[in-house]
Write an enzyme that holds these catalytic residues in place. Structure first.
Site, PDB file in Angstrom:
ATOM      1  N   HIS A 502       2.837   1.254   4.212  1.00 43.71           N
ATOM      2  CA  HIS A 502       4.174   1.597   3.729  1.00 43.71           C
ATOM      3  C   HIS A 502       4.467   3.088   3.875  1.00 43.71           C
ATOM      4  O   HIS A 502       5.281   3.495   4.689  1.00 43.71           O
ATOM      5  CB  HIS A 502       4.328   1.155   2.265  1.00 43.71           C
ATOM      6  CG  HIS A 502       5.691   1.378   1.715  1.00 43.71           C
ATOM      7  ND1 HIS A 502       5.949   1.468   0.364  1.00 43.71           N
ATOM      8  CD2 HIS A 502       6.898   1.535   2.321  1.00 43.71           C
ATOM      9  CE1 HIS A 502       7.241   1.652   0.171  1.00 43.71           C
ATOM     10  NE2 HIS A 502       7.835   1.710   1.343  1.00 43.71           N
ATOM     11  N   HIS A 507       7.520   5.808   6.244  1.00 45.87           N
ATOM     12  CA  HIS A 507       8.173   6.996   5.682  1.00 45.87           C
ATOM     13  C   HIS A 507       7.715   8.293   6.342  1.00 45.87           C
ATOM     14  O   HIS A 507       8.530   9.082   6.834  1.00 45.87           O
ATOM     15  CB  HIS A 507       7.881   7.081   4.175  1.00 45.87           C
ATOM     16  CG  HIS A 507       8.625   6.097   3.349  1.00 45.87           C
ATOM     17  ND1 HIS A 507       9.766   6.417   2.650  1.00 45.87           N
ATOM     18  CD2 HIS A 507       8.395   4.786   3.104  1.00 45.87           C
ATOM     19  CE1 HIS A 507      10.208   5.353   2.008  1.00 45.87           C
ATOM     20  NE2 HIS A 507       9.389   4.337   2.254  1.00 45.87           N
ATOM     21  N   HIS A 693       9.607  -1.375   8.131  1.00 44.72           N
ATOM     22  CA  HIS A 693       9.726  -0.931   6.742  1.00 44.72           C
ATOM     23  C   HIS A 693      10.171  -2.058   5.826  1.00 44.72           C
ATOM     24  O   HIS A 693       9.638  -2.239   4.731  1.00 44.72           O
ATOM     25  CB  HIS A 693      10.692   0.244   6.623  1.00 44.72           C
ATOM     26  CG  HIS A 693      10.863   0.703   5.203  1.00 44.72           C
ATOM     27  ND1 HIS A 693      11.974   0.373   4.452  1.00 44.72           N
ATOM     28  CD2 HIS A 693      10.057   1.438   4.390  1.00 44.72           C
ATOM     29  CE1 HIS A 693      11.829   0.879   3.239  1.00 44.72           C
ATOM     30  NE2 HIS A 693      10.681   1.524   3.173  1.00 44.72           N
ATOM     31  N   ASN A 697       8.191  -3.360   2.470  1.00 46.08           N
ATOM     32  CA  ASN A 697       8.803  -2.789   1.273  1.00 46.08           C
ATOM     33  C   ASN A 697       9.425  -3.828   0.347  1.00 46.08           C
ATOM     34  O   ASN A 697       9.135  -3.865  -0.848  1.00 46.08           O
ATOM     35  CB  ASN A 697       9.879  -1.772   1.652  1.00 46.08           C
ATOM     36  CG  ASN A 697      10.499  -1.120   0.421  1.00 46.08           C
ATOM     37  OD1 ASN A 697       9.861  -0.287  -0.224  1.00 46.08           O
ATOM     38  ND2 ASN A 697      11.709  -1.512   0.060  1.00 46.08           N
ATOM     39  N   ILE A 842      14.996   3.517   0.972  1.00 47.94           N
ATOM     40  CA  ILE A 842      14.443   3.447  -0.382  1.00 47.94           C
ATOM     41  C   ILE A 842      12.927   3.359  -0.284  1.00 47.94           C
ATOM     42  O   ILE A 842      12.404   2.950   0.745  1.00 47.94           O
ATOM     43  CB  ILE A 842      15.000   2.233  -1.153  1.00 47.94           C
ATOM     44  CG1 ILE A 842      14.618   2.306  -2.635  1.00 47.94           C
ATOM     45  CG2 ILE A 842      14.515   0.926  -0.539  1.00 47.94           C
ATOM     46  CD1 ILE A 842      15.336   1.313  -3.504  1.00 47.94           C
TER      47      ILE A 842
END
Length: 842
Positions: A502, A507, A693, A697, A842
């Site tokens: 993740h 990110h 993602h 997520n 997010i």
């Protein structure tokens, strides 16, 4: 409507325009609707609503007077110095009330420019000056009836501060798209100057209104001035702890460690990365921070957490968080239908291919598989599991046959965790590094064969680990031991998921792309326009993670096994990160779960045919790649145009040498010399920011909200026969299980954060959507290609729904009866377990 600006100029020499903007002081930054409405505690515990400054100003009157001025810039007539002619300063006029396309809180103003088209040509850009004290969000400028052109659209979507805040004038360009060599000569200067502004000079502390994109290492996670135990090593800039770069903030160093940047003050991100005009973005980070700081006190005040009950004593205790009058959390999907199906071996294995971390399992190529752990430091880390142990549950098949027939798989977290176990267990944790072997059965499901639990030798790491092997069992105490062994596996998996699958692989690795894009690809560059939707809010959420999630003492360190060593482990794994292998087909082939097959769709064939993440993901991958191929081939007619694109080459060079500079010497980087390379690079990047993602997520709470199913810590070693713990396991396995995994306080905090992170906000932009509608470019063919992309995604969604109705595909719903919907492209707001946003928002 009466204009405030009078003019004697001939009406034929005027251009009529409409400016749409949103004022700061009419914005009400409420919590995302989903955050207030879903069954968790967010809306109950945090006051996150209210105007920015408490003022209420009438939007129809606050711009009256000479407050906002524009000057048009010609794209076709230069001023004799090679720069486009600049028109006269013109101020906003009255409010327009009859524009049906206006969104909530937007206001439209009329404006008339003095513009002799014979002398000035066709506008291609404009300057804007804000003489008001407050900033505003500029949405767009539209010019009507431009001679020799028609309508001109300027899509802006940017904050504009008072003129005194800027060293250079704010400029915006039309929605036309140009390769650098095709830019109209009168606009070349302005294109270059705007990029220079965005790059800055690399000095000073960044201010909230600035728009500068620059790089720095991860040197702001620790707080040594606050407490020596909160000191953390710098990530990035070294071979021992390499890392992708983050956005530079320029804050002062700490007193205790000059290499560490102070965490005081504003966590700067370029202003337009903070989309404060939307419902979700501005307070998202503050919500996360408030949750991490306030969740436990608030849960105590609600009676959910009591000092005299520090532990969950039974699974029923945990279930009470979701059911009954005292419930404070939404029901996680994994227990919606059946409260105990998560305990089955089938579900344990299924979540490796359809859970929240579905892209780690690999095919066993040889037995025993080789370990990459440094033998000099940690001894022989070869598995102690024997062929005979595996073959007990393989029917008539032996290990050699299983390998040959592509039926033996492994979830191997041993090498990543093992080097840290000594340090982790010294802090009070009681953890293992794990290996889990699985067998692909005739019905397409995976069957766990054995779990190996390894811990450091107390006589010295170099002697090699001490390992134990656990096999599936049906006798009572052996069944409990087997259940515990699976829990240790999931603890490893939960940590690896959050820190690697993740955080690191979505990110962190994307932020350098965002920075390099904005530093070198102009807003009129086709690749900037292609990638822009896939960057939305990422620097903001990453900044928030540094504030409250991945920082020293933050939520991740507090609630996951690795603790203070969490980010160090992610730096270790980054050493082996390969961008060119992040696309789904390459990843599947590398992990051995697919083989190349030119006769199959996407050029490969899945060896686990019913692999929900892979089969759904390949459909999305194919749609993304087809769209990118259409787009790139429209603007680049040959490989030579790739090489000749000065902005593209500068972008890629800096991305490799600076943004991912610790890996710059890797030979696998694309050379960016061909259209094929550009298409593949853009497809991989869009895949990472959207589908990859989403897959890791939005299932976090649906699977991990029930902490019993996905524990994040272990506090006891496996009970040994003859010990009091072993006797306790015989008498009350639930109590032993719960006293082994994540404790109550940390579990509640983790569940709270996961519920927020798994929730879609109401203004999310999903794959196939653009916030600008059809105005993001003036070129009709890319717009039509994008519509085809959206239609293809809708078709894929229908296909995925049909798959979930196929009872033969048992891995799609498993014993928990939880259909794999996470890669449905669309979603509503809320905790939906579906939907692929364009970006890591997010």
């Amino acid at each position: 409507m009466t204009s405030l600006v009078k003019s004697n100029v001939d009406e034929s020499q005027k251009l009529k325009g409409t400016v749409v903007l949103v004022q700061k002081n009419v914005l009400s930054f409420n919590a995302p609707a989903a955050a207030q409405s879903f069954g968790g505690i967010i809306g109950r515990t945090i006051d996150i609503s209210g105007d920015i400054d408490g003022s209420i100003v009438d939007p129809a009157t606050s711009f009256l007077g000479n407050s906002v001025a524009l000057r048009l810039i010609s794209a076709t007539k230069d001023d004799g110095n090679g720069q486009g002619k600049v028109g006269k300063q013109t101020f906003l006029e009255g409010v327009l009330t009859s524009i049906p396309t206006l969104e909530d809180k937007q206001t439209a103003y009329s404006i008339h420019f003095e513009w002799d088209h014979n002398n000035m040509g066709v506008p291609g850009a404009f300057y804007i000056e804000n003489f008001k004290q407050d900033e505003f969000f500029l949405v767009s400028l539209t010019l009507e009836d431009v001679p020799n052109h028609g309508t001109l659209n300027f899509v802006c979507n940017s904050w504009v501060y008072n003129v005194v805040k800027y060293k250079t004038d704010r400029i915006f360009f039309t929605n036309k798209t140009y390769l650098p060599s095709e830019t109209p000569l009168p606009l070349v200067y302005y294109r270059h100057e705007e990029l220079k502004t965005l790059r800055g000079d690399g000095t000073g502390e960044r201010k909230v209104w600035e728009r500068i994109y620059d790089y720095d290492v991860y040197n702001d996670l620790g707080e040594p001035d606050k407490d020596a135990t909160l000191a953390r090593p710098v990530l990035g800039g070294s071979s021992t702890m390499p890392y992708p770069r983050r956005g530079r903030t320029g804050r002062e160093p700490t007193k205790e460690d000059p290499k560490t940047e102070s965490r005081s003050g504003y966590f700067y991100i370029p202003r337009d990365e903070l989309l404060g005009h939307t419902e979700s973005s501005n307070f998202l980070v503050d919500i996360l921070k408030s949750v991490s700081q306030n969740a436990i006190p608030q849960l105590k005040s609600l009676g959910t957490l009591r000092e005299d009950q520090p532990e969950f004593n039974s699974f029923e205790d945990v279930l009470s968080l979701f059911y009954g009058e005292s419930s404070v959390f939404s029901v996680p999907k994994v227990i919606e239908v059946d409260h105990s199906a998560w305990m089955t071996d089938e579900e344990f294995a299924r979540e490796m291919i359809a859970g929240v971390n579905p892209n780690v399992i690999t095919k066993v190529l040889e037995f025993p598989p080789k370990s990459k752990v440094d033998r000099k430091l940690y001894g022989d880390n070869t598995t102690t599991i024997t062929k005979e142990q595996l073959e007990r549950n393989m029917g008539e098949v032996n290990v050699e046959q299983a390998i040959q027939d592509n039926r033996l798989y492994i979830l191997d977290h041993h090498d990543a965790i093992m080097p840290y176990l000594g340090k982790i267990n010294a802090t009070g944790a009681k953890a293992y590094a794990t290996r889990t072997f699985l067998f692909l059965q005739d019905d397409g499901t995976l069957k766990p064969l054995a779990v190996e639990l390894s811990k450091p030798n107390l006589q010295g790491d170099s002697l090699g680990p001490v390992s134990s092997v656990y096999l599936p069992a049906t006798e009572r105490v052996e069944t409990s031991l087997w259940l515990l062994s699976k829990a240790y596996v999931v603890v490893n998996d939960a940590c690896y998921h959050e820190l690697i699958s993740h955080w690191l692989k979505t990110h962190a690795v994307v932020e350098p792309f965002i920075i390099a894009t904005n530093r070198h690809l102009s807003v009129v560059h086709p690749i900037q326009k292609l990638l822009l939707p896939h960057y939305r809010n990422t620097m903001n959420i990453n900044s928030g993670a540094r504030k409250a999630l991945i920082n020293a003492g933050g939520t991740i360190e507090s609630t996951y096994l690795l603790g203070a060593y969490s980010m160090e482990m992610s730096a270790d794994v980054y050493k082996d990160w390969v961008f060119t292998e992040q696309g789904l087909p390459s990843d599947l082939i590398k992990r051995g779960v697919a083989i190349e097959d030119s006769s199959s769709p996407y050029g490969l064939r899945l060896l686990i045919e019913d692999y929900p993440y892979a089969s759904d993901g390949l459909e999305i991958w194919g749609a993304i790649k087809s769209w990118v191929e259409d787009y790139v081939n429209f603007y680049y007619k040959s490989d030579a145009t790739i090489v000749q694109d000065s902005e593209l080459q500068a972008f890629w060079k800096e991305l490799v040498e600076v943004g991912h500079g610790d890996l710059k010497n890797a030979t696998w980087w694309f050379k960016m010399q061909t259209r094929e390379e550009l298409i593949e690079a853009c497809t991989i990047l869009i895949w990472i920011t959207s589908t990859l993602h989403a897959s890791v997520n939005f299932g976090q709470y649906p699977y991990g909200g029930y902490i019993v199913n996905r524990p994040t810590k272990s506090r006891r070693f496996m009970p040994k026969k003859g010990s009091p713990e072993y006797d306790e396991l015989i008498n009350d396995y639930e109590k032993v299980y719960l006293s082994t995994i994540t404790p109550k306080n940390e579990a509640l905090l983790n569940m709270t954060v996961l519920e927020l992170l798994s929730t879609h906000v109401s203004d999310e932009q999903y794959l196939g959507q653009r916030i600008e509608g059809d105005l993001w470019t003036s070129d009709s063919q890319p717009i039509e290609a994008y519509k085809r992309f959206g239609a293809k995604l809708a078709e894929i969604e229908k296909n995925l729904i049909e798959k979930n109705n196929d009872e033969l595909l048992t891995n799609r719903y498993g014993p928990v009866k939880m259909p794999y919907t996470i890669l449905y492209p669309s979603s509503e707001a809320g905790l939906t377990f579906r939907g692929i946003p364009n970006s890591i928002s997010i």
